[in-house]
Design a protein around this motif. Sequence first.
Motif, PDB file in Angstrom:
ATOM      1  N   UNK A  20       0.975  -1.712   0.174  1.00 32.91           N
ATOM      2  CA  UNK A  20       0.086  -0.590  -0.243  1.00 32.91           C
ATOM      3  C   UNK A  20       0.439   1.139   0.150  1.00 32.91           C
ATOM      4  N   UNK A  21       0.501   2.359  -0.363  1.00 36.15           N
ATOM      5  CA  UNK A  21       1.136   4.051  -0.644  1.00 36.15           C
ATOM      6  C   UNK A  21       0.767   4.456   1.142  1.00 36.15           C
ATOM      7  N   UNK A  57      -0.317   7.407   1.528  1.00 33.47           N
ATOM      8  CA  UNK A  57      -1.805   7.552   0.708  1.00 33.47           C
ATOM      9  C   UNK A  57      -2.572   6.485   1.395  1.00 33.47           C
ATOM     10  N   UNK A  58      -2.774   5.334   0.931  1.00 30.32           N
ATOM     11  CA  UNK A  58      -3.972   4.581   1.385  1.00 30.32           C
ATOM     12  C   UNK A  58      -3.783   4.452   2.734  1.00 30.32           C
ATOM     13  N   UNK A  59      -2.206   3.955   3.362  1.00 30.90           N
ATOM     14  CA  UNK A  59      -2.124   3.880   4.644  1.00 30.90           C
ATOM     15  C   UNK A  59      -3.110   4.988   5.645  1.00 30.90           C
ATOM     16  N   UNK A  60      -2.334   5.848   5.120  1.00 28.75           N
ATOM     17  CA  UNK A  60      -2.866   7.059   6.132  1.00 28.75           C
ATOM     18  C   UNK A  60      -4.158   7.524   6.238  1.00 28.75           C
ATOM     19  N   UNK A  61      -4.937   7.193   5.251  1.00 28.61           N
ATOM     20  CA  UNK A  61      -6.704   6.926   4.396  1.00 28.61           C
ATOM     21  C   UNK A  61      -6.910   6.315   5.499  1.00 28.61           C
ATOM     22  N   UNK A  62      -6.147   4.925   5.806  1.00 30.66           N
ATOM     23  CA  UNK A  62      -7.055   3.861   6.689  1.00 30.66           C
ATOM     24  C   UNK A  62      -7.014   3.926   7.749  1.00 30.66           C
ATOM     25  N   UNK A  63      -6.051   4.222   8.304  1.00 34.86           N
ATOM     26  CA  UNK A  63      -5.514   4.080   9.723  1.00 34.86           C
ATOM     27  C   UNK A  63      -5.980   6.132   9.768  1.00 34.86           C
ATOM     28  N   UNK A 100       9.935   3.773  -3.310  1.00 38.61           N
ATOM     29  CA  UNK A 100       8.687   4.782  -2.908  1.00 38.61           C
ATOM     30  C   UNK A 100       8.717   3.523  -1.648  1.00 38.61           C
ATOM     31  N   UNK A 101       8.467   4.923  -0.832  1.00 42.58           N
ATOM     32  CA  UNK A 101       7.921   3.517   0.955  1.00 42.58           C
ATOM     33  C   UNK A 101       6.238   3.062   0.619  1.00 42.58           C
ATOM     34  N   UNK A 132       3.326  -3.299   3.366  1.00 45.78           N
ATOM     35  CA  UNK A 132       2.172  -4.265   3.305  1.00 45.78           C
ATOM     36  C   UNK A 132       1.600  -4.756   3.847  1.00 45.78           C
ATOM     37  N   UNK A 133       0.343  -5.428   3.090  1.00 45.24           N
ATOM     38  CA  UNK A 133      -0.919  -4.656   3.284  1.00 45.24           C
ATOM     39  C   UNK A 133      -1.059  -5.948   5.082  1.00 45.24           C
ATOM     40  N   UNK A 134      -0.842  -7.269   5.086  1.00 42.07           N
ATOM     41  CA  UNK A 134      -0.116  -8.152   6.419  1.00 42.07           C
ATOM     42  C   UNK A 134       0.156  -7.943   7.651  1.00 42.07           C
ATOM     43  N   UNK A 135       1.019  -7.488   7.491  1.00 44.35           N
ATOM     44  CA  UNK A 135       1.862  -6.495   8.190  1.00 44.35           C
ATOM     45  C   UNK A 135       0.998  -5.818   9.086  1.00 44.35           C
ATOM     46  N   UNK A 136       1.102  -4.558   7.950  1.00 40.30           N
ATOM     47  CA  UNK A 136      -0.143  -2.958   8.459  1.00 40.30           C
ATOM     48  C   UNK A 136      -1.350  -3.598   9.530  1.00 40.30           C
ATOM     49  N   UNK A 137      -2.265  -4.297   8.720  1.00 39.43           N
ATOM     50  CA  UNK A 137      -3.307  -5.004  10.095  1.00 39.43           C
ATOM     51  C   UNK A 137      -2.633  -5.612  10.889  1.00 39.43           C
ATOM     52  N   UNK A 138      -0.948  -6.470  10.987  1.00 45.15           N
ATOM     53  CA  UNK A 138      -1.202  -6.596  12.322  1.00 45.15           C
ATOM     54  C   UNK A 138      -0.253  -5.237  13.257  1.00 45.15           C
TER      55      UNK A 138
END
Length: 69
Positions: free
Chosen positions: A16-17, A19-25, A50-51, A54-60
């Motif tokens: 995820x980018x 921006x996507x992570x910022x919106x998610x959290x 680019x920063x 990883x979606x699995x690590x983000x969810x954890x």
Amino acid sequence: MTQSCDCNCQPVQRYLTVSQVAERIGYTPKTLYNWRGLHKGPPAVLLDGSLRYESIRLEAWIKNNVVPA
């Protein structure tokens, strides 16, 4: 990059980018960049300069950092 399974669900985007992570959290991209410099926040990697998260690590990370209301 996406991952898929045998079910009829939507494919999961593996990376995820910012921006996507910022919106998610619920934080700004600037906060994520600041956290990166402070070695806090969700784990991230550099892919082709680019920063990405990883979606699995983000969810954890989200699961381990939720504060009960």
